[in-house]
Design a protein around this motif. Structure first.
Motif, mmCIF file in Angstrom:
data_model
loop_
_atom_site.group_PDB
_atom_site.id
_atom_site.type_symbol
_atom_site.label_atom_id
_atom_site.label_comp_id
_atom_site.label_asym_id
_atom_site.label_seq_id
_atom_site.Cartn_x
_atom_site.Cartn_y
_atom_site.Cartn_z
ATOM 1 N N UNK A 130 0.867 -1.184 0.000
ATOM 2 C CA UNK A 130 0.000 0.000 0.000
ATOM 3 C C UNK A 130 0.899 1.227 0.000
ATOM 4 N N UNK A 131 0.888 1.958 -1.115
ATOM 5 C CA UNK A 131 1.733 3.155 -1.229
ATOM 6 C C UNK A 131 1.277 3.998 -2.408
ATOM 7 N N UNK A 132 1.878 5.176 -2.532
ATOM 8 C CA UNK A 132 1.600 6.041 -3.675
ATOM 9 C C UNK A 132 2.569 5.662 -4.790
ATOM 10 N N UNK A 175 -3.131 6.661 -2.710
ATOM 11 C CA UNK A 175 -2.528 5.397 -2.297
ATOM 12 C C UNK A 175 -3.162 4.255 -3.088
ATOM 13 N N UNK A 176 -2.336 3.420 -3.664
ATOM 14 C CA UNK A 176 -2.802 2.249 -4.414
ATOM 15 C C UNK A 176 -2.415 0.966 -3.677
ATOM 16 N N UNK A 236 3.482 1.651 3.290
ATOM 17 C CA UNK A 236 4.499 2.703 3.255
ATOM 18 C C UNK A 236 4.108 3.959 4.024
ATOM 19 N N UNK A 237 2.872 4.459 3.897
ATOM 20 C CA UNK A 237 2.515 5.673 4.658
ATOM 21 C C UNK A 237 2.690 5.502 6.166
ATOM 22 N N UNK A 238 2.457 4.308 6.681
ATOM 23 C CA UNK A 238 2.560 4.068 8.129
ATOM 24 C C UNK A 238 3.882 3.414 8.534
#
Length: 360
Positions: free
Chosen positions: A195-197, A206-207, A321-323
């Motif tokens: 899970x990331x951009x 985010x995809x 990735x965001x977290x």
């Protein structure tokens, strides 16, 4: 308290260990076809013998504690002996569990010979996510190769298929080492989700993309007998690196095992003969893995565990990735160091999975 049947079994293994130890030290023994298999046996038996020596020391200490409890008139010494005895009994049970796990290599009739101590074939394939999945596969490939370097394993690329823009659609590695290669990597089989951009995303959304990992134990010719009449062989021109050679010769090989419909390709070598040999190794491992998967699924139903079933359709891990988080869904464990994890620091997660599997 003393398990006589276990002691008898351990004594037999110790005798076998000493015999193998003498044999492999003899001159020219390394030239024998079974040399590698003997080394695998030696490795497992050595672990059993070391645990057995520890086991005997604990038994002796428990006997001494029992003598103090029964005969010593000092109450303080008795209480101390009782406390130590219960600690040693727990250690004894733990050693018995470890020994039982190692015993599986003896079960030849069940085609389960030194499973964890085999080398491995690692297969990575894209799932959902298009180009982003190809990029993620390349990231996971880097993660594994950095892990291999950290622990001293060697790897070779057997087959690689590039993605549309960047990354890979598929890649197969031959992984070799002097530790439990398959025993560590087997927990990686399944769906890995990210899970990331994506770099290709202009609006910053985010995809979610996914790849599939499959880990196969390497097998010997004597363990899997393949009738060459059951194999359809095709050759084609390689699409990989190789300069002018790529477009001039049909060195790439595609093998189809007709009974199981398993298809294997190899195009990394310039020689058709070498590609055929590598493809055959992968084919044998896949057929062997299919046999073992049936047994593992039967066991997993009994044990209610998906940790080592090798089910490639199960979503096992998410890389968020965001977290900055990696979560293994089988054991509900999260590690908040995604950068370190992607740089090959994955042993802690593997150890968590091993401990979970051993304790259920």
């Amino acid at each position: 308290m003393e398990n006589s049947s276990l002691i008898n079994k351990l004594e037999k293994y110790k005798k076998e260990f000493l015999e193998i130890s003498k044999s492999i030290r003899k001159e020219h023994f390394y030239k024998k076809k079974k040399y590698k298999k003997f080394l695998e046996k030696y490795s497992v038996l050595e672990k059993i013998v070391l645990l057995y020596e520890e086991y005997k020391k604990i038994l002796l200490s428990i006997k001494e504690a029992n003598y103090i409890i029964k005969n010593d008139s000092d109450l303080e010494m008795k209480e101390l002996a009782i406390t130590e005895k219960y600690k040693m009994l727990n250690t004894l049970r733990s050693l018995e569990k470890k020994l039982q796990k190692l015993f599986t290599f003896k079960n030849k009739k069940d085609t389960e010979i030194v499973e964890d101590y085999r080398n491995a074939i690692l297969e990575l394939r894209t799932g959902t996510g298009g180009d982003e999945a190809c990029l993620f596969l390349e990231d996971i490939l880097r993660m594994y190769t950095m892990y291999f370097k950290k622990i001293g394993w060697k790897y070779k690329i057997i087959h690689a298929q590039r993605g549309g823009i960047k990354g890979f659609k598929e890649i197969i590695l031959d992984v070799n080492g002097d530790q439990e290669v398959y025993g560590n990597l087997k927990f990686e089989s399944g769906v890995h989700r990210v899970q990331r951009i994506p770099k290709t995303e202009s609006q910053g959304r985010i995809h979610t993309s996914a790849i599939t990992v499959a880990v196969l134990p390497q097998v010997d010719d004597i363990e899997i007998n393949i009738n060459l009449n059951d194999i359809k062989k095709e050759t084609f021109r390689s699409s990989g690196a190789g300069g002018q050679h790529v477009n001039k010769t049909e060195s790439a090989v595609r093998l189809t095992h007709l009974p199981s419909k398993i298809i294997v390709e190899c195009q990394e070598e310039r020689s058709q003969h070498k590609n055929f040999y590598k493809a055959m190794n992968v084919l044998k491992s896949r057929i062997y893995k299919n046999i073992m998967d049936k047994k593992l699924k039967e066991r997993s139903i009994k044990r209610k565990s998906l940790v080592s079933t090798g089910d490639r359709s199960v979503k096992i891990r998410t890389y968020n990735y965001p977290k900055n988080r990696v979560t293994d869904h089988r054991i509900h464990k999260s590690i908040y160091d995604l950068i370190g994890f992607m740089n090959g620091n994955i042993q802690n997660m593997i150890d968590y999975l091993k401990n979970y599997e051993n304790n259920i």
